[in-house]
Design an enzyme around this catalytic site. Structure first.
Site, PDB file in Angstrom:
ATOM      1  N   LYS A   1      -3.025   6.044 -14.274  1.00  0.00           N
ATOM      2  CA  LYS A   1      -3.756   7.430 -14.716  1.00  0.00           C
ATOM      3  C   LYS A   1      -3.198   8.473 -14.009  1.00  0.00           C
ATOM      4  O   LYS A   1      -3.116   8.565 -12.709  1.00  0.00           O
ATOM      5  CB  LYS A   1      -5.248   7.106 -14.308  1.00  0.00           C
TER       6      LYS A   1
ATOM      7  N   MET B   1     -12.114   1.868  -3.297  1.00  0.00           N
ATOM      8  CA  MET B   1     -12.436   2.741  -4.518  1.00  0.00           C
ATOM      9  C   MET B   1     -13.830   3.397  -4.508  1.00  0.00           C
ATOM     10  O   MET B   1     -14.699   3.358  -5.234  1.00  0.00           O
ATOM     11  CB  MET B   1     -12.513   2.144  -6.023  1.00  0.00           C
TER      12      MET B   1
ATOM     13  N   PRO C   1       0.877  -1.290  -0.035  1.00  0.00           N
ATOM     14  CA  PRO C   1      -0.112  -0.124   0.048  1.00  0.00           C
ATOM     15  C   PRO C   1       0.712   1.400   0.024  1.00  0.00           C
ATOM     16  O   PRO C   1       0.105   2.260   0.037  1.00  0.00           O
ATOM     17  CB  PRO C   1      -0.826  -0.027   1.256  1.00  0.00           C
TER      18      PRO C   1
ATOM     19  N   ASP D   1       2.234   1.015 -11.869  1.00  0.00           N
ATOM     20  CA  ASP D   1       0.801   1.900 -11.934  1.00  0.00           C
ATOM     21  C   ASP D   1       1.009   3.111 -10.935  1.00  0.00           C
ATOM     22  O   ASP D   1       2.203   3.418 -10.475  1.00  0.00           O
ATOM     23  CB  ASP D   1      -0.203   0.827 -11.117  1.00  0.00           C
TER      24      ASP D   1
ATOM     25  N   GLY E   1      -2.933   5.368   3.181  1.00  0.00           N
ATOM     26  CA  GLY E   1      -2.553   4.744   4.246  1.00  0.00           C
ATOM     27  C   GLY E   1      -1.229   3.688   4.297  1.00  0.00           C
ATOM     28  O   GLY E   1      -0.853   3.737   3.035  1.00  0.00           O
TER      29      GLY E   1
END
Ligand SMILES: C[S@@+](CC[C@H](N)C(=O)[O-])C[C@H]1O[C@@H](n2cnc3c(N)ncnc32)[C@H](O)[C@@H]1O
Length: 262
Positions: free
Chosen positions: A58, A172, A13, A36, A201
């Site tokens: 993105k 999400m 994470p 990513d 987090g």
């Protein structure tokens, strides 16, 4: 030239210390890394200087690289014989489209290996002192997506999810918080059920906002939390207050800074 194996690697994470030893080794040996948006800079620092880094996430306001293009990129890189790591936030097989990439590679005869990562639910809940299960409070945990495909309807098992003895973890879900609250309440989950929203987090920027099902959308907006945000719904959230008081301050994350409302 022989085809190389694509390693689909979970980066966890955000905290680089949550990376597995295997993931760290593969990153240090990589010649090409396809990564990513949710992969932290500190983790990318492990990639050798000479390696090629290909960003396929993105950027804010921009369209992501289409999944089909990522799939064919992985095939092309594997066929070049280079040591390739496909690096994803969290765990590649938890809301990470890792399985779609694995299926595509399999169909094209490309060997692959999945290296699990700490998923956001485990990493963020531990970092916010929220146990996902606790004897007598939560007998199970359920991970769901709060995002609908191509902005369609959020089609979830609301009746099954409105279970006070199970912890619900929503990935999400930030953009649909009001809808999620209303649907769970309509399915019978009490408005005073505790909720925690955890932003970024496990990183030094982590923020936690504690609310109830009835006021979570309002409180999260007021706290100004920004993506990535993970939502934990259930009575285990109450334990965070007790555990946070007892827990020693962490090396990098001051508890006072992290908990904006408990
Ligand atoms: C596309 S999913 C990827 C999940 C990832 N594969 C995993 O196993 O954690 C992205 C969502 O994961 C959650 N997420 C991932 N990292 C997070 C973090 N550090 N803090 C809070 N939420 C996070 C957020 O809900 C975010 O919108």
């Amino acid at each position: 030239m022989s085809t190389s194996c694509v390693h689909l690697v979970g980066a966890g994470p955000g905290d680089p210390e949550l990376l597995t030893l295997k993931a760290a080794r593969l990153l240090r040996q990589a010649e090409v890394v396809v990564y990513d948006r949710l992969v932290s800079e500190e983790i990318l620092d492990l990639v050798p200087r000479g390696a090629v880094r290909l960003y396929v996430g993105k950027a804010s306001g921009c369209h992501p690289v289409p999944q089909k293009d990522i799939n064919s990129l992985l095939v092309d890189v594997a066929r070049s014989g280079k040591r390739v790591v496909r690096l994803k936030g969290g765990d590649p097989f938890v809301f990470g489209r890792g399985s779609e990439e694995a299926l595509y590679l399999a169909r094209h005869g490309i060997p692959f290996e999945v290296v699990p990562g700490v998923t956001a639910a485990s990493g963020c809940s531990a970092s916010a002192n929220i146990p996902l299960t606790h004897r007598g409070i939560a007998t199970g945990v359920r991970f769901v997506t709060g995002h609908c495909r191509e902005n369609g309807e959020l089609d979830l098992d609301w009746d099954g999810m409105a279970d006070p003895s199970t912890t619900l973890v929503i990935y999400m879900g930030l953009a649909n918080l009001s809808l999620i609250g209303a649907k769970l309440a309509a399915a019978g989950l009490a408005g005073d059920t505790p909720v925690a929203a955890i932003a970024e987090g496990t990183t030094a920027r982590q923020k936690v906002c504690v609310a109830t099902l009835a006021d979570m959308a309002e409180r999260v907006a007021a706290a100004g939390l920004e993506a990535p945000v993970l939502i934990v719904v259930g009575h285990v959230v109450k334990l965070a207050t007790v555990l946070s008081k007892a827990a020693p301050a962490k090396d990098r994350l001051g508890l006072e800074e992290r908990v904006v409302a408990v």
